[in-house]
Design a protein around this motif. Structure first.
Motif, PDB file in Angstrom:
ATOM      1  N   SER A  99       8.308  19.190  -5.270  1.00 31.95           N
ATOM      2  CA  SER A  99       7.565  18.713  -4.099  1.00 31.95           C
ATOM      3  C   SER A  99       8.368  17.700  -3.287  1.00 31.95           C
ATOM      4  CB  SER A  99       6.242  18.089  -4.542  1.00 31.95           C
ATOM      5  OG  SER A  99       5.412  19.074  -5.134  1.00 31.95           O
ATOM      6  N   SER A 100       9.073  16.795  -3.975  1.00 36.74           N
ATOM      7  CA  SER A 100       9.909  15.841  -3.238  1.00 36.74           C
ATOM      8  C   SER A 100      11.054  16.562  -2.531  1.00 36.74           C
ATOM      9  CB  SER A 100      10.444  14.758  -4.169  1.00 36.74           C
ATOM     10  OG  SER A 100      11.166  15.313  -5.249  1.00 36.74           O
ATOM     11  N   SER A 101      11.549  17.641  -3.119  1.00 38.15           N
ATOM     12  CA  SER A 101      12.588  18.442  -2.464  1.00 38.15           C
ATOM     13  C   SER A 101      12.058  19.076  -1.187  1.00 38.15           C
ATOM     14  CB  SER A 101      13.093  19.536  -3.415  1.00 38.15           C
ATOM     15  OG  SER A 101      13.701  18.981  -4.560  1.00 38.15           O
ATOM     16  N   ASP A 102      10.820  19.520  -1.222  1.00 32.40           N
ATOM     17  CA  ASP A 102      10.208  20.094  -0.025  1.00 32.40           C
ATOM     18  C   ASP A 102      10.085  19.058   1.084  1.00 32.40           C
ATOM     19  OD1 ASP A 102       9.950  22.696  -0.847  1.00 32.40           O
ATOM     20  OD2 ASP A 102       7.882  22.502  -1.511  1.00 32.40           O
ATOM     21  N   ILE A 103       9.642  17.856   0.731  1.00 33.27           N
ATOM     22  CA  ILE A 103       9.491  16.805   1.735  1.00 33.27           C
ATOM     23  C   ILE A 103      10.829  16.492   2.387  1.00 33.27           C
ATOM     24  CG2 ILE A 103       9.032  14.327   2.022  1.00 33.27           C
ATOM     25  CD1 ILE A 103       6.729  14.672   0.021  1.00 33.27           C
ATOM     26  N   ILE A 104      11.866  16.363   1.579  1.00 34.38           N
ATOM     27  CA  ILE A 104      13.183  16.024   2.093  1.00 34.38           C
ATOM     28  C   ILE A 104      13.769  17.145   2.946  1.00 34.38           C
ATOM     29  CG2 ILE A 104      15.581  15.562   1.383  1.00 34.38           C
ATOM     30  CD1 ILE A 104      14.467  13.912  -0.916  1.00 34.38           C
ATOM     31  N   SER A 105      13.319  18.364   2.748  1.00 38.25           N
ATOM     32  CA  SER A 105      13.864  19.498   3.513  1.00 38.25           C
ATOM     33  C   SER A 105      13.414  19.501   4.975  1.00 38.25           C
ATOM     34  CB  SER A 105      13.456  20.826   2.857  1.00 38.25           C
ATOM     35  OG  SER A 105      12.080  21.102   3.067  1.00 38.25           O
ATOM     36  N   PHE A 106      12.387  18.714   5.318  1.00 41.74           N
ATOM     37  CA  PHE A 106      11.910  18.671   6.696  1.00 41.74           C
ATOM     38  C   PHE A 106      12.907  17.933   7.578  1.00 41.74           C
ATOM     39  CE2 PHE A 106       8.164  20.222   4.843  1.00 41.74           C
ATOM     40  CZ  PHE A 106       7.262  20.591   5.838  1.00 41.74           C
ATOM     41  N   GLN A 122       0.822  -1.213   0.000  1.00 39.91           N
ATOM     42  CA  GLN A 122       0.000   0.000   0.000  1.00 39.91           C
ATOM     43  C   GLN A 122       0.856   1.263   0.000  1.00 39.91           C
ATOM     44  OE1 GLN A 122      -2.582  -1.226   3.443  1.00 39.91           O
ATOM     45  NE2 GLN A 122      -4.229  -0.877   1.963  1.00 39.91           N
ATOM     46  N   PHE A 123       0.178   2.409  -0.158  1.00 42.68           N
ATOM     47  CA  PHE A 123       0.898   3.676  -0.227  1.00 42.68           C
ATOM     48  C   PHE A 123       0.189   4.746   0.578  1.00 42.68           C
ATOM     49  CE2 PHE A 123      -2.178   3.906  -3.655  1.00 42.68           C
ATOM     50  CZ  PHE A 123      -2.554   5.241  -3.724  1.00 42.68           C
ATOM     51  N   LEU A 124       0.863   5.884   0.709  1.00 43.57           N
ATOM     52  CA  LEU A 124       0.346   7.039   1.440  1.00 43.57           C
ATOM     53  C   LEU A 124       0.296   8.252   0.520  1.00 43.57           C
ATOM     54  CD1 LEU A 124       2.766   6.782   4.504  1.00 43.57           C
ATOM     55  CD2 LEU A 124       0.454   5.840   4.375  1.00 43.57           C
ATOM     56  N   ILE A 125      -0.492   9.232   0.918  1.00 46.25           N
ATOM     57  CA  ILE A 125      -0.416  10.561   0.304  1.00 46.25           C
ATOM     58  C   ILE A 125       0.153  11.501   1.358  1.00 46.25           C
ATOM     59  CG2 ILE A 125      -1.736  12.546  -0.514  1.00 46.25           C
ATOM     60  CD1 ILE A 125      -1.620  10.482  -2.627  1.00 46.25           C
ATOM     61  N   VAL A 126       1.244  12.165   1.021  1.00 46.64           N
ATOM     62  CA  VAL A 126       1.891  13.100   1.944  1.00 46.64           C
ATOM     63  C   VAL A 126       1.770  14.512   1.383  1.00 46.64           C
ATOM     64  CG1 VAL A 126       4.058  13.770   3.041  1.00 46.64           C
ATOM     65  CG2 VAL A 126       3.516  11.344   2.740  1.00 46.64           C
ATOM     66  N   ARG A 127       1.355  15.429   2.245  1.00 49.06           N
ATOM     67  CA  ARG A 127       1.339  16.850   1.880  1.00 49.06           C
ATOM     68  C   ARG A 127       2.231  17.558   2.889  1.00 49.06           C
ATOM     69  NH1 ARG A 127      -2.456  21.519   2.109  1.00 49.06           N
ATOM     70  NH2 ARG A 127      -3.478  20.431   3.829  1.00 49.06           N
ATOM     71  N   ALA A 128       3.314  18.141   2.389  1.00 51.40           N
ATOM     72  CA  ALA A 128       4.330  18.706   3.282  1.00 51.40           C
ATOM     73  C   ALA A 128       3.770  19.814   4.161  1.00 51.40           C
ATOM     74  CB  ALA A 128       5.513  19.218   2.474  1.00 51.40           C
ATOM     75  N   ASP A 129       3.065  20.761   3.558  1.00 53.28           N
ATOM     76  CA  ASP A 129       2.486  21.870   4.309  1.00 53.28           C
ATOM     77  C   ASP A 129       1.190  22.306   3.640  1.00 53.28           C
ATOM     78  OD1 ASP A 129       3.206  23.534   2.118  1.00 53.28           O
ATOM     79  OD2 ASP A 129       5.172  23.895   2.992  1.00 53.28           O
ATOM     80  N   GLU A 130       0.599  23.383   4.142  1.00 55.78           N
ATOM     81  CA  GLU A 130      -0.716  23.781   3.646  1.00 55.78           C
ATOM     82  C   GLU A 130      -0.698  24.229   2.190  1.00 55.78           C
ATOM     83  OE1 GLU A 130       1.379  27.291   5.369  1.00 55.78           O
ATOM     84  OE2 GLU A 130       0.963  25.234   6.019  1.00 55.78           O
ATOM     85  N   LYS A 131       0.483  24.532   1.657  1.00 58.09           N
ATOM     86  CA  LYS A 131       0.598  24.925   0.255  1.00 58.09           C
ATOM     87  C   LYS A 131       1.156  23.804  -0.608  1.00 58.09           C
ATOM     88  CE  LYS A 131       1.411  29.788   1.436  1.00 58.09           C
ATOM     89  NZ  LYS A 131       2.338  30.945   1.311  1.00 58.09           N
ATOM     90  N   CYS A 172      11.900  27.278  -1.978  1.00 56.15           N
ATOM     91  CA  CYS A 172      11.887  26.353  -0.866  1.00 56.15           C
ATOM     92  C   CYS A 172      10.911  26.827   0.213  1.00 56.15           C
ATOM     93  CB  CYS A 172      13.297  26.177  -0.273  1.00 56.15           C
ATOM     94  SG  CYS A 172      13.881  27.607   0.647  1.00 56.15           S
ATOM     95  N   ARG A 173      10.509  25.925   1.073  1.00 54.89           N
ATOM     96  CA  ARG A 173       9.493  26.257   2.091  1.00 54.89           C
ATOM     97  C   ARG A 173       9.992  27.319   3.049  1.00 54.89           C
ATOM     98  NH1 ARG A 173       9.890  23.230   6.915  1.00 54.89           N
ATOM     99  NH2 ARG A 173      11.813  22.041   7.008  1.00 54.89           N
TER     100      ARG A 173
END
Length: 286
Positions: free
Chosen positions: A69-76, A32-41, A280-281
């Motif tokens: 978007s993947s760059s944003d996720i990795i920046s956390f 299975q998989f997930l949906i990830v949203r880094a932030d409100e934008k 970037c975020r």
């Protein structure tokens, strides 16, 4: 909010994160998989589950840096939180329905490549825990791009490492390793291939030649993850199927890989433009 508990760069462009998501972890199954949203934008990003722990209340995701978007996720960083982690979505692997008695008589071979190696791990672990014999072939261009090899050694019967340049393990691609194993007398009841689309295509062609049924995962086609955008539609067995709601796993013999590869590349220009103008975020206020 979904707190990031740990973060590790597996390669310069591939990041593993453990995220607190108790309800998701309690229901998650291999495949299975997930949906990830880094932030409100943030954009909704489908990511295959790379591990889960219901007791701990965590899920593990592995993200490859390929776009904005993947760059944003990795920046956390650990201690920060994603806005949304939704799931589990998609159908679990077929073998989850099987009893331990059924699995005890089976011998699986997994062919894993690139970031697709990560979602192979929970499948192999499940099968190992339920009595199946499991071998794993992990391939990469060079040894520095190999991931999850240490983890697999604890959950599979045999691990075969392949590198295109011969820097570690077998000098060649995973399909050549599979042919070698079969020629040496190994018998497999089913193969599972997860990785780049071209790798899954040639894994399927090889398995057809060897007479081994094969399952492939089309998670890389998904965009919205709910079946509404239509980006993941692909022809399987002569019928249009949606990878996110009817998959992501399908019988490899029935997948039109040429169509899938064309569809996979349809947003490359837009993604390149997004990266060119990516803010970037931190720059937009996190």
């Amino acid at each position: 909010m979904f707190e990031i508990l740990s973060k590790e760069m597996l390669t310069p462009n591939i990041c593993r994160m453990k995220v607190s998501a108790p309800r998701v972890a309690s229901a998650a199954r291999p495949g299975q998989f997930l949906i990830v949203r880094a932030d409100e934008k943030g954009e909704r990003i489908p990511l295959t589950i790379s591990d889960y722990d219901a007791e701990e209340g965590t899920v593990t995701i592995v993200t490859q840096k390929i776009g904005a978007s993947s760059s944003d996720i990795i920046s956390f960083e650990p201690g920060e939180s994603f806005a949304d982690v939704v799931g589990p979505l998609g159908l679990a692997s077929d073998f989850v329905k099987c009893s331990s008695e059924e699995l005890a008589g089976r011998h699986y071979i997994f062919i894993a490549g690139g970031v697709g190696t990560a979602p192979v791990y929970p499948q192999v672990k499940w099968l190992h825990e339920h009595g199946a014999a499991v071998d794993v072939i992990v391939g990469a261009r060079t040894r520095d791009l190999l991931i999850y090899t240490d983890e697999f050694r604890h959950v599979c019967d045999n691990l075969y490492i392949c590198t295109d340049d011969g820097s570690e393990g077998f000098h060649g691609v995973g399909t050549a390793m599979l042919e070698k194993l079969v020629a040496e007398g190994e018998h497999y009841t089913r193969a599972v291939a997860i990785g780049p689309m071209i790798m899954m295509k040639f894994s399927t062609l090889t398995c057809r030649k060897l007479g081994i049924p094969i399952t492939v995962s089309l998670n890389s086609l998904m965009v919205d993850g709910t079946g509404m955008c239509g980006a993941c539609r692909v022809t399987v067995g002569g019928k249009v199927r949606f990878a996110c709601v009817e998959g992501p796993e399908f019988d490899g013999y029935e997948v039109d890989f040429d169509e899938a590869m064309r569809r996979q590349g349809q947003y490359k220009q837009e993604e390149a433009e997004a990266m060119e103008h990516h803010v970037c975020r931190i720059g937009r206020g996190k």
